[in-house]
Scaffold this active site. Structure first.
Site, PDB file in Angstrom:
ATOM      1  N   CYS A 156       0.877  -1.360  -0.028  1.00  0.00           N
ATOM      2  CA  CYS A 156       0.088   0.062   0.006  1.00  0.00           C
ATOM      3  C   CYS A 156       0.863   1.515  -0.021  1.00  0.00           C
ATOM      4  O   CYS A 156       2.149   1.190  -0.232  1.00  0.00           O
ATOM      5  CB  CYS A 156      -1.012  -0.162   1.149  1.00  0.00           C
ATOM      6  SG  CYS A 156      -0.020   0.111   2.999  1.00  0.00           S
ATOM      7  N   CYS A 172       3.929   1.355   2.293  1.00  0.00           N
ATOM      8  CA  CYS A 172       4.976   0.923   2.262  1.00  0.00           C
ATOM      9  C   CYS A 172       5.695   1.748   1.179  1.00  0.00           C
ATOM     10  O   CYS A 172       7.035   1.708   1.293  1.00  0.00           O
ATOM     11  CB  CYS A 172       4.588  -0.213   1.454  1.00  0.00           C
ATOM     12  SG  CYS A 172       3.445  -1.604   2.181  1.00  0.00           S
ATOM     13  N   ASP A 191       8.301  27.342 -32.179  1.00  0.00           N
ATOM     14  CA  ASP A 191       9.454  27.751 -33.066  1.00  0.00           C
ATOM     15  C   ASP A 191       8.890  27.720 -34.578  1.00  0.00           C
ATOM     16  O   ASP A 191       8.012  26.869 -34.739  1.00  0.00           O
ATOM     17  CB  ASP A 191      10.505  27.031 -32.762  1.00  0.00           C
ATOM     18  CG  ASP A 191      11.798  27.383 -33.710  1.00  0.00           C
ATOM     19  OD1 ASP A 191      12.000  28.700 -33.619  1.00  0.00           O
ATOM     20  OD2 ASP A 191      12.205  26.621 -34.544  1.00  0.00           O
ATOM     21  N   ASP A 213      12.846  22.353 -32.148  1.00  0.00           N
ATOM     22  CA  ASP A 213      13.678  21.420 -32.808  1.00  0.00           C
ATOM     23  C   ASP A 213      15.163  21.504 -32.737  1.00  0.00           C
ATOM     24  O   ASP A 213      15.854  20.441 -33.101  1.00  0.00           O
ATOM     25  CB  ASP A 213      13.110  20.776 -34.266  1.00  0.00           C
ATOM     26  CG  ASP A 213      13.737  21.746 -35.145  1.00  0.00           C
ATOM     27  OD1 ASP A 213      13.748  22.838 -34.966  1.00  0.00           O
ATOM     28  OD2 ASP A 213      13.809  21.238 -36.545  1.00  0.00           O
ATOM     29  N   ASP A 262      17.099  26.218 -29.593  1.00  0.00           N
ATOM     30  CA  ASP A 262      15.847  26.036 -28.943  1.00  0.00           C
ATOM     31  C   ASP A 262      15.942  25.613 -27.660  1.00  0.00           C
ATOM     32  O   ASP A 262      15.142  25.445 -26.690  1.00  0.00           O
ATOM     33  CB  ASP A 262      14.775  25.343 -29.615  1.00  0.00           C
ATOM     34  CG  ASP A 262      14.351  25.872 -30.902  1.00  0.00           C
ATOM     35  OD1 ASP A 262      14.418  27.144 -30.986  1.00  0.00           O
ATOM     36  OD2 ASP A 262      14.134  25.222 -31.922  1.00  0.00           O
TER      37      ASP A 262
END
Length: 739
Positions: free
Chosen positions: A13, A16, A430, A625, A629
């Protein structure tokens, strides 16, 4: 720093979870430790000096067991272990149910003699009950004993205490019936063997159903693992032999025939073919591969046989990295999950205190037989209050959502990113490589002799590495360009050189003006018209006279306009960010439906732009990309990297889009919102369940309606609450983006 992953045993649970995380965080050098209750694993960030052995020792010291998880084989083994565990739980359920149901039916039909009349028979039943409890519920008692030894309380503590008290009370009234007054023998003298067995049966059934439902959450991982080839045809001693994937090493030369999967990542050595890379990019069109090209493991060879050299094997392949990223994200915790774990960590001890107080209140203020009422109420509190549903509420939804995202080609690095994405107010895109393809092409050639103009421009550009040069050379085709002498690049204006004895200039109007080359209004109008169409027009002058215009454009990415409209339909503000000229940027923005943009932004200023939006109160997602960036992706609340971009951008982003389409952003944000709704539903259900269940179990309704909750019903409700949470989370597997 390195990442360790451990498979945990004995986790029951959220209590734990808190204990194991605290034990791991206590190891010197560990910077972060995250335990996932769903797949029973721990992910630990620590320096190389921290060994897996020291981490396992810390887990064992906390009363649990652990083993290292390494590679995809361990994931498959873990899933097979879950299947075995489910079958074991079902066997234990059947044994406990077969023993407990007859005793339960006896309450209604009295086919067994009364305990006061045939104590020997009931003593035998008590011993058989004990044997059944030790078989069907031993994992609860072992877990409770471990917790006691390590001064902690877990779900096992609640179950063991409740069922153990029921059995012990029943044996006491059988062995010493005189302690029960004759006037109270009817109710107080009732044995609770049936309750102990049926509770254990129901909890085992609930856990088996939970394991089965949890198994569905890992379906995406199983699919990814299933993409692997099982063997590789390797060239050894001038012979081709099939070997298991585990034996392939870097440098092996591998043969791939038509229709076969590429075993590992590598580089084409001999032959050519077309390869289906849809599992990686989502693009249905096969990709042509020639000598020197890269091939990715688990893609499918369509036509042609080829040899290639293995460059990345095992855990270094693209597929292995994808699986690793998915597993890491599933193991991570959003803020809401960490808060719940802290609450659940103190929940079990609190429940134990409530159970004791409940028993004391009934013993002191309840009606006769007080001992029976006290036992029933305390047992019901212990049974109904287990925080399993609370502990599962967040991670189970996260595991399903991350796996679902992978099916759409969306790789999520951290669970926090999924949570933050649901709260975005602005998405910054971008331009180059994101809204556009990032691969410029020649769109217009305006000249009396277009072919001659293109040849002369190609001759000039043959010495340039600029993306626009690549577009012109690609349009010119294979014929060798004319030789270029005295090549020079003029920053911000264009290029110049001597071709076939003629002085050539190729660039913008500023370049022409700088060299005193006049142009009439016709050329100016054409240049402005092309720029208004988001094209980059370049004038070519020969010996001081303008010969024509070549226009190059970066095509709009397919589906970009629809994706941007989809983001805006979700209530998000979409902003374009680019270093291009404002006029070109405005033209692109107009074509895709973006109303706000930042143009002519230097690479080093992109992250400052994101910061300014955040300072204005926006929660910002950044999509890019390129290397330039990366700072902006890191600065944003959520960074999205296009999978075809650079490794730096992908490493800086929280979410990677493996497919070259902006649709992934729409899907990722929609999925994040659906996931947060699902988590809130789970948490609301779990909190309401415990908030209402504990008072009812304690006997709140008895003074009002004369009703006491049966401990067996409490146990069934506890078991079913976890199943309900897991089932609700699995609804995310049906997620489909609108449109």
């Amino acid at each position: 720093m390195q990442t360790h992953r451990l498979a945990l045993d004995g986790l029951r649970c959220a209590g734990c979870v808190s204990r194991v995380e605290a034990a791991l965080s206590g190891v010197d050098g560990v910077t972060q430790a995250t335990v996932n209750l769903v797949d029973r694993t721990a992910t630990i960030q620590a320096p190389a000096s921290v060994s897996a052995g020291s981490l396992i020792a810390a887990v064992q010291a906390a009363g649990y067991d652990a083993s290292p998880v390494q590679g995809l084989e361990n994931i498959a083994e873990q899933q097979a272990g879950e299947e075995r565990h489910m079958r074991t739980l079902l066997r234990r359920f059947v044994v406990a149910a077969c023993a407990g149901i007859p005793l339960l039916l006896n309450m209604f039909f009295d086919f067994l003699p009364a305990a006061q009349e045939q104590a020997a028979i009931w003593l035998l039943i008590g011993l058989l009950t004990l044997a059944t409890m030790l078989y069907s519920g031993r994992h609860f008692y072992i877990g409770a004993w471990r917790g006691l030894r390590h001064h902690s309380a877990t779900m096992d503590t609640l179950i063991a205490t409740g069922t153990g008290a029921a059995w012990l009370y029943s044996m006491v009234i059988l062995l010493w019936p005189a302690i029960i007054p004759a006037s109270l023998a009817g109710m107080a003298g009732h044995t609770w063997f049936d309750a102990a067995l049926v509770i254990i049966a129901l909890i085992n059934l609930g856990q088996a159903l939970e394991v089965r439902a949890r198994g569905k959450t890992s379906e995406s991982i199983r699919r990814l693992i299933g993409l692997q080839a099982s063997t590789a045809r390797v060239l050894r001693d001038q012979q081709e032999v099939d070997i298991p994937m585990a034996e392939v090493v870097v440098g092996d030369v591998i043969r791939v025939r038509p229709g076969e999967k590429v075993p590992v990542d590598g580089e084409l050595l001999e032959g050519s073919s077309t390869v289906d890379e849809s599992m990686l990019t989502g693009e249905p069109m096969p990709v042509r591969k020639q000598v020197g090209d890269r091939v990715v493991g688990s893609t499918i060879n369509i036509a042609g046989s080829f040899l290639y050299t293995a460059r990345h094997v095992g855990a270094d392949t693209v597929l292995a990295h994808i699986i690793e990223m998915v597993k890491n994200a599933q193991a991570s915790k959003p803020r809401i999950g960490r808060m719940v774990d802290r609450v659940a960590g103190v929940f079990v001890p609190t429940v134990l205190i409530i159970a004791v107080l409940t028993a004391l209140i009934w013993l002191n203020f309840g009606p006769e037989p007080r001992i029976s009422f006290a036992l029933v109420a305390a047992m019901s509190v212990l049974m109904i209050a287990c925080p399993c549903a609370l502990g599962l509420a967040t991670p189970i939804s996260l595991v399903v959502a991350v796996g679902k995202a992978a099916e759409f080609g969306i790789l999520i690095r951290k669970g926090e990113a999924l949570e933050r994405a649901s709260k975005l107010t602005t998405v910054v895109l971008d331009k180059t490589g994101t809204i556009t393809t990032g691969k410029p092409v020649v769109t217009d050639i305006l000249a009396d002799d277009p072919d001659q103009l293109l040849r002369m421009a190609a001759a000039l550009e043959s010495g340039s590495e600029h993306p626009l040069a690549a577009a012109i050379l690609a349009r010119a085709g294979d014929p060798a360009p004319l030789a270029c002498e005295s090549f020079q690049a003029i920053a911000g204006q264009g290029i110049g050189g001597i071709v076939a004895g003629q002085s050539l200039l190729l660039g913008n109007m500023a370049l022409m003006m700088a060299h005193g080359i006049g142009m009439d209004d016709g050329w100016r109008d054409r240049m402005q018209a092309l720029a208004a169409e988001a094209k980059t027009p370049m004038l070519l002058a020969c010996d001081g006279r303008i010969m024509g215009i070549i226009a190059v454009a970066d095509p709009i990415r397919e589906g970009a306009q629809e994706a941007i409209a989809g983001l805006q339909a979700q209530g998000l503000k979409v902003v374009m960010l680019t270093g291009d000229m404002r006029k070109t940027a405005e033209a692109v923005a107009a074509r895709v439906g973006i109303r706000e943009l930042f143009a002519e932004v230097m690479p080093e200023d992109k992250d400052a732009t994101i910061a300014s939006l955040q300072a204005a109160g926006e929660v910002v997602g950044m999509v890019g990309d390129g290397i330039n960036d990366a700072p902006a992706l890191s600065r944003a609340d959520v960074g999205f990297a296009m999978g075809a971009g650079t490794d730096v951008a992908i490493a800086s982003a929280d979410i990677t889009l493996m497919r070259p389409s902006l649709d992934g952003i729409v899907v990722a944000i929609a999925l994040s919102r659906a996931t947060l709704r699902n988590i809130k539903q789970n948490l609301f259900g779990a909190f309401i369940y415990n908030s209402l269940g504990i008072p009812v179990a304690a006997g709140l309704l008895y003074p009002i309606a004369g009703v006491m909750l049966n401990p067996m019903l409490a146990g069934a409700a506890m078991a079913m609450s976890s199943v309900t949470v897991v089932s609700n989370a699995n609804r995310l597997r049906l997620f489909r983006p609108e449109g």
